[in-house]
Design an enzyme around this catalytic site. Structure first.
Site, PDB file in Angstrom:
ATOM      1  N   THR A 202      -2.838 -12.390 -93.871  1.00 25.54           N
ATOM      2  CA  THR A 202      -3.417 -12.050 -95.174  1.00 25.54           C
ATOM      3  C   THR A 202      -4.943 -12.018 -95.134  1.00 25.54           C
ATOM      4  OG1 THR A 202      -3.318 -14.392 -95.798  1.00 25.54           O
ATOM      5  CG2 THR A 202      -1.461 -12.999 -96.454  1.00 25.54           C
TER       6      THR A 202
ATOM      7  N   CYS B 211     -11.358  -9.621-100.509  1.00 21.96           N
ATOM      8  CA  CYS B 211     -12.269  -8.468-100.403  1.00 21.96           C
ATOM      9  C   CYS B 211     -11.561  -7.191-100.848  1.00 21.96           C
ATOM     10  CB  CYS B 211     -12.740  -8.294 -98.959  1.00 21.96           C
ATOM     11  SG  CYS B 211     -13.486  -9.752 -98.213  1.00 21.96           S
TER      12      CYS B 211
ATOM     13  N   GLY C 244      -8.523 -10.832 -95.462  1.00 22.28           N
ATOM     14  CA  GLY C 244      -9.135  -9.742 -96.213  1.00 22.28           C
ATOM     15  C   GLY C 244      -8.565  -9.522 -97.594  1.00 22.28           C
TER      16      GLY C 244
END
Length: 281
Positions: free
Chosen positions: A225, A230, A227
């Protein structure tokens, strides 16, 4: 010898000249050398969602699936020059901020954004997926006092909620009070992400007593998971640039990140990234 004309993909018409530019979104964040988060994740998500992504790099990280081995901030003048270069010539229809690292960079970006009419999505990055600090402890107050007041929406995870408000969220019943506390700090909206709680992946968007929106999705048993935060924030910015209302933009971003998490893949020896191209595979 003349080269053959390219054959358009099935369902696409051939294009032989300039076309209207897609909506433009600017990310102001750090570079992730492993490609899973930061600037790289932002630009991949923006491409997948049909907008033109542009970047202001604030820091360079040495980062892989195991963690962050180091980071180096760019000078404030370099951040300011990148921003002016893009905004003054190309223009932006939404902005997303991520890793800002230091007091000076938070102050610089806050000042720049105060003069921008486009919506601003603030992802108040404090630590990496692996627990590595990406924001100096002394800069948290500057985020609270300078950056949040210029935000259209702030998108903290539960650790970041505690950093910014002092509140600890241990279950869904505490998310609304946390969102209210965030909005009291200046942003128009707050999206409290409940991904670290048990049960469904539930997020709460709050913009006042008449603007309370819950977003729920299945929780997938996938450790890859990197990122996530962002990608969600840049996806919201993409929706706003395309003209969606904030609740609509969060809804479409939630759908996109849920698919990306479900398709996250192993990379290296640690935590792999979400799959930004899951709709194409």
């Amino acid at each position: 010898m003349a080269l053959p004309s390219p054959t358009p993909a099935p369902g696409r018409r051939a294009s032989h000249g300039p076309s209207d530019a897609p909506p433009r979104v600017l990310t102001i964040a750090g570079s992730d050398s492993g490609g899973g988060a930061g600037i790289q994740a932002d630009l991949k998500a923006m491409l997948a969602l049909g907008v033109h992504g542009m970047s202001v790099i604030t820091a360079v990280t040495a980062q892989n699936s195991l963690g962050v081995q180091g980071y180096w901030e760019l000078p404030a003048e370099a951040v300011r020059a990148q921003f002016r270069s893009v905004v003054d010539d190309i223009g932006v229809q939404a902005v997303k901020t991520g890793m800002l690292a230091s007091i000076e960079l938070v102050e610089t970006v806050s000042e720049l954004l105060s003069a921008v009419a486009a919506p601003v999505v603030v992802d108040p990055v404090g630590v990496s997926k692996h627990g590595d600090a990406l924001l100096a402890a002394e800069a948290v107050a500057t985020v609270r006092e300078r950056l949040l007041p210029v935000a259209t929406v702030v998108t903290p995870n539960l650790h970041e909620v505690t950093q910014l408000t002092g509140r600890t969220v241990e279950d869904e019943s505490q998310m609304l009070d946390a969102a209210k506390a965030l909005v009291d700090l200046g942003p128009r909206w707050a999206l409290v992400k409940g991904g670290h709680l048990e049960g469904e992946a539930a997020d709460l968007l709050y913009g006042g007593p008449d603007e309370v929106h819950w977003y729920r999705a299945p929780r997938y048993d996938n450790r890859h998971t990197h990122g996530t935060g962002c990608t969600l924030a840049s996806s919201i910015a993409a929706g706003l640039a395309k003209g969606e209302s904030l609740p609509e933009a969060v809804g479409s971003a939630k759908e996109y990140i849920t698919g990306a998490i479900a398709a996250g893949f192993a990379l290296g020896a640690g935590i792999g990234p979400v799959d930004h191209a899951w709709r194409w595979r």
